[in-house]
Design an enzyme around this catalytic site. Structure first.
Site, mmCIF file in Angstrom:
data_model
loop_
_atom_site.group_PDB
_atom_site.id
_atom_site.type_symbol
_atom_site.label_atom_id
_atom_site.label_comp_id
_atom_site.label_asym_id
_atom_site.label_seq_id
_atom_site.Cartn_x
_atom_site.Cartn_y
_atom_site.Cartn_z
ATOM 1 N N LYS A 1 2.788 -13.919 -10.914
ATOM 2 C CA LYS A 1 2.599 -13.640 -9.490
ATOM 3 C C LYS A 1 2.387 -14.965 -8.762
ATOM 4 C CE LYS A 1 -0.279 -10.829 -6.354
ATOM 5 N NZ LYS A 1 -1.341 -9.792 -6.293
ATOM 6 N N SER B 1 -0.427 -5.514 -3.734
ATOM 7 C CA SER B 1 0.297 -6.707 -3.344
ATOM 8 C C SER B 1 1.200 -7.274 -4.440
ATOM 9 C CB SER B 1 -0.692 -7.795 -2.931
ATOM 10 O OG SER B 1 -1.516 -8.164 -4.028
ATOM 11 N N SER C 1 -4.160 -3.957 -6.399
ATOM 12 C CA SER C 1 -2.836 -4.573 -6.391
ATOM 13 C C SER C 1 -2.126 -4.681 -7.732
ATOM 14 C CB SER C 1 -2.913 -5.963 -5.773
ATOM 15 O OG SER C 1 -2.989 -5.847 -4.387
HETATM 16 N N1 GLN Z 1 -4.165 -3.309 -0.777
HETATM 17 C C1 GLN Z 1 -5.445 -3.925 -0.825
HETATM 18 C C2 GLN Z 1 -5.574 -4.910 0.307
HETATM 19 O O1 GLN Z 1 -4.691 -4.986 1.069
HETATM 20 C C3 GLN Z 1 -5.664 -4.586 -2.135
HETATM 21 C C4 GLN Z 1 -4.904 -5.845 -2.289
HETATM 22 C C5 GLN Z 1 -5.152 -6.494 -3.616
HETATM 23 O O2 GLN Z 1 -5.626 -5.854 -4.558
HETATM 24 N N2 GLN Z 1 -4.836 -7.773 -3.688
HETATM 25 O O3 GLN Z 1 -6.520 -5.608 0.428
#
Ligand code: GLN
Length: 495
Positions: free
Chosen positions: A79, A154, A178
Site C-alpha cells: 500500500k 482505503s 481499511s
Molecule cells: N474509512 C475510514 C476512514 O475514512 C477508515 C479508513 C482507514 O481505515 N484507513 O477514516
C-alpha cells in the site's frame, strides 16, 4: 489449472521450492498481468518492474545457494502509505506525488529481508481517509468483480490487485476498517492485527492511536505464511508491542470444537442488506457445524462507534498532517509572497477535499472551548467501547458478524454524502477504537458481489482468528471464487 496455484502465496512458495518455476518467471507473470489489466483496474500507483526483476534474481540466486526461506521469491505489493526507499511514496496525495522516502518502513524492510519481491505500490484513498479509494489523487480503483463499483477503501488498490490476480498478497493499513472493508468488497481475506503488533515505523501517519498495518490475501493460510515475517516488536515504534510472535502456520489446523462465538443479535436487524444478512447467518451456522458454540452478546456502546471514531481520527489527522507545510515535506506552492501564504497555498493545492474536511473538523474538535465537549467526550466513549469488548471477551473467544452493511457500491454514489461513506465502517471501527484484532473472510455473494464475515479477536489473538478463518475456508468455497477478469496462464513448468 494444474500444478501450484500461481495466485496464492502457498502455491507460489511450494512451486518455487520444487523448482517448477523461478522467482523471475513468477515476477514476470505478475508484471505481465499488471501491464495487461491494470489500465482498467487502477490498483497500482507505481509499478516497480525493474526492482522486482532484480529482487527476483537475487531470490533465485539465494535458492541456488540453498539459502531460500518459504517467502523467498514470493511477490508482494505494498500500500502506497508504507515508505519505500528509492521508490516514491505518495499516500494517494498530490502533496506527496513526488515524495521519495529515505528508508523502508519496518514492515517493508522485514518482508524484503524474508526474500519477498516488490511488485509496486498500490492505490489508496488520500492519506488512507475514505472507504472507496475515490479520494486518491491518482483516480479511483475499480472493483474487479464489477468495474463500475468501488473496491472499498482505503486499501482498495491492495484489494483489487490481489482480487484481480495482479499480486498474490498485499500489505495494507486499517485505521477504521481499511483492510477488512475492501477485503469484504472484493472477496478476499484481510487481517487487521492488534494495535502495536505491526510496527508503524515508516508508515505515514493518519491517526496514530488507530493506524495498524496488516495483510490482504486470498486465504487465511496465505496471511499466516506472511504475517509472522511482518509482525513483532520494533524499537523504532514506541507503541510497538513487545510480545512474542506466534507460529501462525502451525496454528491453522487446530480443531475449533468448543470455540465460543459471540453474536450481537441486534446487528443484523436493521439496515443490513438481506444478502449480507443471509450470508452472515449461514457462515455462523457453518462454524457451529464445525463445533463452535454461539451465544448472544451485547456491546452496549456499539451505536456510538462511528461518531466517536469520526471525532477522534480527524483530531489526530489534523495534528499529524500539520507537517505537510510546503517546507519540510511535499508539494510547495510557487510564487508565495510570505511564509504564511506559502503554508496556505501549499496546503490548499496539495490536499484534496476529504483531507481538508478532516483537518478542519479535527482542528475544531481540538480547539479551546470545544475540546471538552467533543474530543474529551469522544475519548471517554472510546474507553466505554473498549470496556464493552473486554467484558464480552470474558464470555466468548471471538465475535462474529458482517464486515459491511452492504456489498460494493457504485463509483460516485457516495461522493456527495460523506455520512453515507462513513457508515461503510459501522461494523469495523469498534475494533480500532479498542485496539483489537479482526479478520474479514469471504462468506458468500449478494447480487453477484462478494460479502465478508467479520471475526473479532481479543488482543494478540491473531493466531486464533487465522485458525478459525482457515477452518471455515476448508469447509467452504467462497474464497476460491474468482472475479470475471481474464486470468492469464500460469507460467509453464519446465517439465
Ligand atoms: N474509512 C475510514 C476512514 O475514512 C477508515 C479508513 C482507514 O481505515 N484507513 O477514516
Amino acid at each position: 489449472m494444474s500444478g501450484p496455484d500461481p495466485y496464492t502465496v502457498a502455491g507460489i512458495s511450494a512451486g518455487l521450492a520444487r523448482s517448477e518455476f523461478s522467482a523471475e518467471e513468477i515476477a514476470r507473470h505478475f508484471l505481465a498481468r499488471i501491464e495487461a489489466l491494470d489500465a482498467t483496474i487502477n490498483a497500482y500507483v507505481t509499478v516497480t518492474a525493474e526492482l522486482a526483476i532484480a529482487q527476483a534474481r537475487r531470490a533465485d540466486d539465494a535458492r541456488r545457494r540453498g539459502e531460500a526461506g518459504p517467502l523467498t521469491g514470493v511477490p508482494v505489493a505494498h500500500k502506497d502509505i508504507f515508505s519505500t526507499s528509492g521508490v516514491r511514496t505518495t499516500c494517494g496525495s498530490r502533496m506527496l506525488a513526488d515524495h521519495v522516502a529515505a528508508y523502508d518502513a519496518t514492515a517493508v524492510e522485514r518482508l524484503r529481508e524474508s526474500g519477498m519481491v516488490t511488485l509496486g505500490k498500490t492505490n489508496l484513498d488520500e492519506f488512507a481517509m475514505g472507504s472507496s479509494t475515490e479520494s486518491s489523487h491518482f483516480g479511483p480503483t475499480h472493483n474487479p468483480w464489477d468495474l463500475e463499483r468501488v473496491a472499498g477503501g482505503s486499501s482498495g488498490g491492495s484489494a483489487a490487485a490481489v482480487a484481480a490476480g495482479l499480486a498474490p498478497v498485499a500489505t495494507a493499513t486499517d485505521t477504521g476498517g481499511s483492510i477488512r472493508q475492501p477485503a469484504a468488497l472484493t472477496g478476499l481475506t484481510g487481517l487487521k492485527p492488534t494495535y502495536g503488533r505491526v510496527s508503524r515505523h515508516g508508515l505515514v501517519a493518519f491517526a496514530s492511536s488507530f493506524d495498524q498495518g496488516g495483510l490482504l490475501a486470498r486465504t487465511a493460510e496465505d496471511i499466516a505464511l506472511v504475517f509472522g515475517a511482518m509482525a513483532g516488536f520494533d524499537e523504532r515504534d514506541s507503541t510497538s508491542l513487545d510480545a512474542p510472535v506466534d507460529d501462525y502456520p502451525a496454528a491453522l489446523e487446530a480443531p475449533i470444537a468448543g470455540l465460543r462465538i459471540g453474536v450481537q443479535e441486534d446487528q443484523l436487524a436493521h439496515g443490513v442488506d438481506p444478502g449480507v444478512a443471509d450470508a452472515t447467518a449461514a457462515a455462523i451456522r457453518e462454524l457451529e457445524g464445525l463445533g463452535a458454540r454461539v451465544r448472544p452478546i451485547r456491546l452496549e456502546h456499539a451505536d456510538v462507534g462511528i461518531p466517536t471514531y469520526y471525532m477522534l481520527a480527524p483530531a489526530e489527522c489534523s495534528s499529524n498532517l500539520s507537517r505537510f507545510d510546503g517546507v519540510r515535506y511535499g508539494h510547495r506552492a510557487q510564487g508565495a509572497a510570505s511564509i504564511e501564504e506559502l503554508y496556505v497555498q501549499s496546503r490548499t493545492e496539495g490536499f484534496g477535499l476529504e483531507v481538508k474536511r478532516r483537518i478542519l473538523a479535527g482542528t475544531y474538535a481540538l480547539s479551546k472551548g470545544y475540546y471538552d465537549a467533543y474530543y474529551g467526550k469522544a475519548q471517554r466513549l472510546r474507553r466505554l467501547i473498549a470496556d464493552d469488548y473486554r467484558r464480552a471477551f470474558e464470555e466468548v473467544d471471538v465475535i462474529a458478524g458482517p464486515t459491511t452493511p452492504a456489498p460494493a457500491f457504485r463509483l460516485g454514489d457516495r461522493l456527495d454524502d460523506p455520512i453515507a461513506m462513513y457508515l461503510a465502517d459501522v461494523f469495523t471501527v469498534g475494533v480500532n477504537l479498542a485496539g483489537l484484532c479482526a479478520v474479514s473472510v469471504p462468506s458468500g455473494f449478494s447480487d453477484g458481489l462478494p460479502v465478508g464475515l467479520h471475526l473479532t479477536g481479543n488482543h494478540l489473538d491473531e493466531a486464533r482468528l487465522l485458525n478459525v478463518a482457515h477452518r471455515f475456508q476448508q469447509a467452504t468455497e467462497w474464497h476460491l471464487a474468482r472475479p470475471p477478469v481474464e486470468h492469464g496462464r500460469a507460467p509453464e513448468s519446465p517439465e
